[in-house]
Each structure stands twice: as structure tokens, then as C-alpha cells.
Write a protein that holds these residues in place. Structure first.
Motif, mmCIF file in Angstrom:
data_model
loop_
_atom_site.group_PDB
_atom_site.id
_atom_site.type_symbol
_atom_site.label_atom_id
_atom_site.label_comp_id
_atom_site.label_asym_id
_atom_site.label_seq_id
_atom_site.Cartn_x
_atom_site.Cartn_y
_atom_site.Cartn_z
ATOM 1 N N TYR A 123 0.137 6.057 8.817
ATOM 2 C CA TYR A 123 -0.899 6.556 7.900
ATOM 3 C C TYR A 123 -1.688 5.447 7.236
ATOM 4 O O TYR A 123 -2.634 5.694 6.506
ATOM 5 N N CYS A 124 -1.308 4.188 7.474
ATOM 6 C CA CYS A 124 -1.782 3.101 6.612
ATOM 7 C C CYS A 124 -2.850 2.228 7.271
ATOM 8 O O CYS A 124 -2.708 1.781 8.409
ATOM 9 N N TYR B 288 -1.095 13.915 1.279
ATOM 10 C CA TYR B 288 -1.647 13.195 2.441
ATOM 11 C C TYR B 288 -3.081 13.617 2.746
ATOM 12 O O TYR B 288 -3.451 14.788 2.674
ATOM 13 N N SER B 289 -3.870 12.631 3.112
ATOM 14 C CA SER B 289 -5.192 12.870 3.663
ATOM 15 C C SER B 289 -5.447 11.745 4.664
ATOM 16 O O SER B 289 -5.108 10.592 4.376
ATOM 17 N N LYS C 155 -10.314 7.700 -1.844
ATOM 18 C CA LYS C 155 -10.540 7.859 -3.288
ATOM 19 C C LYS C 155 -10.692 6.479 -3.933
ATOM 20 O O LYS C 155 -11.553 6.262 -4.772
ATOM 21 N N THR D 110 -6.972 4.211 0.054
ATOM 22 C CA THR D 110 -7.378 5.618 0.199
ATOM 23 C C THR D 110 -8.897 5.691 0.081
ATOM 24 O O THR D 110 -9.536 4.771 -0.446
ATOM 25 N N PRO E 245 -0.471 6.074 -1.533
ATOM 26 C CA PRO E 245 -0.875 6.704 -0.295
ATOM 27 C C PRO E 245 -1.518 8.085 -0.455
ATOM 28 O O PRO E 245 -1.044 9.040 0.096
ATOM 29 N N TYR E 246 -2.609 8.182 -1.192
ATOM 30 C CA TYR E 246 -3.348 9.440 -1.186
ATOM 31 C C TYR E 246 -4.564 9.252 -0.295
ATOM 32 O O TYR E 246 -5.324 8.302 -0.444
ATOM 33 N N PHE E 247 -4.758 10.113 0.665
ATOM 34 C CA PHE E 247 -5.793 9.891 1.662
ATOM 35 C C PHE E 247 -6.884 10.963 1.603
ATOM 36 O O PHE E 247 -6.583 12.151 1.640
ATOM 37 N N ARG F 105 -6.656 8.674 7.038
ATOM 38 C CA ARG F 105 -7.479 7.472 6.858
ATOM 39 C C ARG F 105 -8.047 7.122 8.236
ATOM 40 O O ARG F 105 -7.271 6.922 9.204
ATOM 41 N N PHE G 75 2.278 11.910 -3.612
ATOM 42 C CA PHE G 75 0.904 11.808 -3.110
ATOM 43 C C PHE G 75 0.670 12.868 -2.044
ATOM 44 O O PHE G 75 1.555 13.138 -1.237
ATOM 45 N N SER H 177 0.839 -1.182 0.000
ATOM 46 C CA SER H 177 0.000 0.000 0.000
ATOM 47 C C SER H 177 0.875 1.233 0.000
ATOM 48 O O SER H 177 0.425 2.334 -0.187
#
Ligand code: SF4
Length: 483
Positions: free
Chosen positions: A230-231, A443-444, A98, A96, A14-16, A446, A441, A10
């Protein structure tokens, strides 16, 4: 001769999105009749069959899983159909918000296009929805990652196969040679249950679908215990589980014997060709036999995929080096490459091994190493467990071993705690590091991850700030390429 392995994680996407994106328009509903009973006795009617289509979102591990599932279903006698299949299987992604949105949109489109098709959704988004007791409208069955193995059985248990076959299917037929024709087979039905003219040029053999370039993705590992802050993947895929090397080798050999394509020249190894010919000889005669010979082709490339290569073998006591060595020695696949190989896998021992196998020319010099940040402060917050100095040394060493090695990476900008200072550190690192390609990417957060809670501690960068930083990083490589 090359041998190629892709290892994905993943780390690569990594766009969140914002929290509101995640649950937003998931609708709680599922049709009653769709919940067919998996404990039911599978159908045992040799005169009926069902068709299926499958689609995979996200990482290469998902794609590899799809290939395995497709093969299993075909071996069981299901037909591959692009038009109005009985079952439409989606291997979804949730890395993500998205990605989840895209899965929901796809389900909506498929439901509209094929109103009667049973839609089965598995993968990370499905697991996330099950864990949160959510259901997307239009889905007939949600299956968690941990239960993926049950899909073939569940499909067999469905009471309504829609396609009738003429005559009886031969017991013990191999997956790619069955001679009973479906009565209402249409050109979109691609599969192992062929008409009385096996390997007719009018029928695309299933294996061409994923082996048209001779490249095969093989999953070697699942799950992750790294818990990068972040994952969400470790929560959805569970603890690391590695496939045994012997099993991976058997899988590769099985595909090598199964695949054939009309577009490439015949290049099957003598051993696999002999065994394949022996296997087919009893079934094919005359012109069909000759035609088949022209269609046989080799598996050109093996792409090994993993959620986290750093976890490979932790549970089995085997190593990545042993795996590559076994593929090189026990198969004749010409190419292996690494797609994503995670920073933890690139040890001094591994680099030494890389040096030693260069002369084989079977190892594609391509490393996708998701580094994620060039700032030690941010790497620590991400729980990546390495420093930028260590990574820099490894990258230099890879290029020293083979200057032609292509190195790619992923970088997240706008991670909580990334001020202009930390961003500049990343920017400067990327300017000097021997990296050929950068995926950036923004960050946003999760939901459910550690980093989501960072918003209480750190100010988040504005969307404009993230855009500006992403643009600056993209320009590093475009400028370099223009020099
Ligand atoms: S937690 Fe595991 S799967 Fe997620 S980014 Fe980290 S290494 Fe990759």
C-alpha cells in the motif's frame, strides 16, 4: 535518567485518498524568475543576509531533516524569520493524498500571506510532483528528496538577499555567537547573527524553537526496500541508507553543546559544559557571560527517527543495538525512546538487549509498533512479512520484560481483500493483544502501488463499512480505559 529514541515510518500515517485526489488540482506552472541557477557562484557578500522559515509535514523523519537543514542554514548565516521571510521551505509529505492536499493548501496560504517570499518545496510530495512533471502554483522551487542537500547552496545562489547587515560578519564565528546586527532586524528575526547583546532575553534563540523541551529528533536512516503493497514511500525515498553510528553520535554531541534554554535549569554535563565554556570564553565577557551561563541547558532526550528501522545498518554493517549502546556509552543524553520501531527490528536479540538496559533508566519504555492488521491473510497481501502469531509473542515478551512498557500500534481497515472475516480476526487480535493505544486508518489506494491494482481482484469496502470498522477498533481501547 532516561534516554529516548523515536523511529518513524510511513507506517504511521496510512490513510489513502482516491486517485482523483492525488493529481486533482495540481497546476502545471512555475514562475520563470523563480528558477534561479543553482550552479551560479554563491554570493560572497558579507554585508547581506537572507531570512528563512521552514515547515515540516508528515513523519518524524521529515521533522528531523528540517532540524538539520535549519541548523545548516543558520550556520551559513541565514536568519530565522517567522514574518515575511525571504525563503519559506516546506518539507512535504506524500504518504497519503490527504497529506499532499494539505501541502498544496499550505503553499496557497503562504503565497497569499507573503507574496514576495520564495517558496521552496522539498520532501516526498515534491518528489512525487517532480517525477510526474507536476508543479503547484505558487511554488518557486521544487527539490526532490535525493537533492535535498543542495538547498543551502541554492538559497545562497539566489541573487536577492533583502536584509543588510551593519559591519562585517566575523570570519569563523560559531553559529550561535555573531555580534553584527542586522540594520533592519525586527523582533521576528531569530538567529545566530545577533545584535551586540548576545543572548538578550528579548531575542529567542533559534535552538529554543526545537529544543524548548530538550528533545531532539535525529534521522538515523532513510529509504526503504520493504515495498509494503500500500505504500508509496520506497518509490519516493529510494533504497535504504543508514547514517553511520559515529556520525549520529557526533550530531548528538554537537546539538548537546549548542542548545540552551531559559526555561530549564542548568544541567549540562561537565565535559560538554567545559568545552562550551572554553569555546565561548574568548567571545563573552562580564554580564553577558553570566547571563549565558544561566541560559545553558542540556539536551534532555534524543528521538531517533527512521523510515524503516528494520533497514538500519543493512548497508553499513551496523546494528540498532550497537547504535543505542553507543548513545548510552558515548553521550550523556538522559533519555532515549523509540517512537516507531518496526516489527522486523524486534528480534529476540533486541528484546534481550532491551532487558539488559532497563537498569540504566535511560530508555523510555515506549514502543510504537505499526502492525497494520491482525489478519494473516491481509498481512500477506500487504507484504508485511510476519504473522500475527509472531507479533503476538513479541508483544507479550515486551510486557514480560517490563510490564510498564507502553505499546502503541497503527491499524489499517478496509484494505482490499478484508472481508468481515478478516476484520473480525483483526478485531479479536486487538482485543487480546497487550496494546495500549491504537491509531486506526481507513485504506484508500495510492497511485503507483501494488495494492492499487488489487481493486481489479477484490471488492473494496464501502466508506460506511470502513467507518464502522474504524469505530469498532477505536472503541476497543476506549472500553478498556473505562474499565
Ligand atoms: S514500505 Fe517501508 S516505509 Fe512503507 S510502510 Fe512498509 S516499511 Fe514503512
Amino acid at each position: 535518567m532516561w534516554l529516548c529514541i523515536y523511529l518513524s515510518c510511513s507506517d504511521t500515517i496510512p490513510y489513502f485518498p482516491k486517485k482523483s485526489d492525488i493529481i486533482g488540482n495540481v497546476i502545471l506552472s512555475v514562475s520563470e524568475e523563480s528558477q534561479w541557477d543553482p550552479s551560479q557562484k554563491p554570493r560572497d557578500d558579507k554585508n547581506t543576509m537572507s531570512s528563512f522559515f521552514s515547515f515540516s509535514f508528515g513523519c518524524r523523519v521529515n521533522e528531523a531533516e528540517k532540524v538539520t537543514l535549519d541548523k545548516k542554514l543558520l550556520e551559513m548565516g541565514f536568519l530565522w524569520s517567522e514574518k515575511n521571510p525571504d525563503f519559506y521551505i516546506i518539507n512535504s509529505c506524500a504518504v497519503t493524498g490527504k497529506a499532499e492536499r494539505e501541502v498544496r493548501q499550505h503553499i496557497y496560504q503562504i503565497r497569499k500571506k507573503f507574496p514576495k517570499t520564495k517558496i521552496v518545496v522539498t520532501g516526498c510530495a515534491a518528489t512525487n510532483w517532480v517525477k510526474n512533471s507536476l508543479m503547484v502554483q505558487g511554488v518557486d522551487l521544487l527539490i526532490q528528496n535525493s537533492d535535498k542537500q543542495s538547498i543551502p547552496r541554492r538559497l545562497m545562489c539566489h541573487p536577492e538577499p533583502r536584509i543588510k547587515v551593519r559591519g562585517k560578519l566575523r570570519e569563523g564565528s560559531s553559529p550561535d555567537v555573531r555580534q553584527d546586527a542586522p540594520q533592519d532586524s525586527s523582533p521576528d528575526l531569530i538567529g545566530i547573527r545577533m545584535t551586540s547583546k548576545p543572548y538578550s532575553p528579548d531575542i529567542t534563540n533559534y535552538y529554543d524553537k526545537f529544543l524548548h523541551s530538550g528533545r531532539l529528533m535525529v534521522k538515523i536512516q532513510d529509504g526503504c526496500d520493504r515495498f509494503c503493497s500500500y505504500c508509496i514511500v520506497p518509490y519516493l525515498r529510494g533504497k535504504p541508507k543508514s547514517k553511520r553510528i559515529a556520525k549520529i553520535i557526533a550530531e548528538i554531541q554537537s546539538y548537546a553543546q549548542s542548545c540552551h534554554s531559559r526555561s530549564n535549569p542548568l544541567r549540562l554535563s561537565e565535559t560538554s559544559r567545559e568545552s562550551r565554556e572554553k569555546n565561548l570564553d574568548s567571545r563573552l565577557r562580564g554580564n553577558d557571560r553570566k547571563k549565558l551561563n544561566n541560559d545553558i541547558n542540556i539536551l534532555n532526550e534524543v528521538i531517533l527517527t527512521a523510515i524503516n528501522t528494520g533497514c538500519f545498518g543493512k548497508d553499513t554493517g551496523e546494528t540498532l543495538i550497537e547504535l543505542i549502546d553507543a548513545i548510552l556509552k558515548q553521550t550523556s543524553v538522559p533519555k532515549i525512546s523509540f517512537g516507531s520501531i518496526h516489527p522486523w527490528s524486534i528480534t529476540d536479540e533486541f528484546l534481550e538487549y532491551y532487558r539488559s538496559i532497563l537498569p540504566t533508566n535511560r530508555f523510555i519504555p515506549f514502543f510504537h509498533i505499526p502492525i497494520q492488521s491482525g489478519s494473516n491473510t491481509i498481512l500477506k497481501l500487504m507484504n508485511r512479512g510476519y504473522t500475527i502469531e509472531e507479533i503476538y509473542r513479541k508483544l507479550k515478551e515486551i510486557k514480560k520484560i517490563n510490564p510498564d512498557t507502553f505499546i502503541g500500534t497503527d491499524i489499517i481497515v478496509g484494505f482490499p481483500g478484508e472481508t468481515e472475516k478478516e476484520f473480525q480476526e483483526t478485531y479479536e487480535f486487538l482485543q487480546k493483544a497487550p496494546i495500549d493505544k491504537i491509531h486506526v486508518f481507513r485504506y484508500s489506494p495510492r497511485p503507483g502501488t501494488t495494492a492499487e491494482k488489487f481493486k481489479k481482484i477484490y471488492d473494496e469496502s464501502t466508506p460506511e463499512e470502513k467507518r464502522r470498522r474504524a469505530k469498532m477498533i477505536i472503541e476497543i481501547k476506549s472500553k478498556a480505559n473505562n474499565i
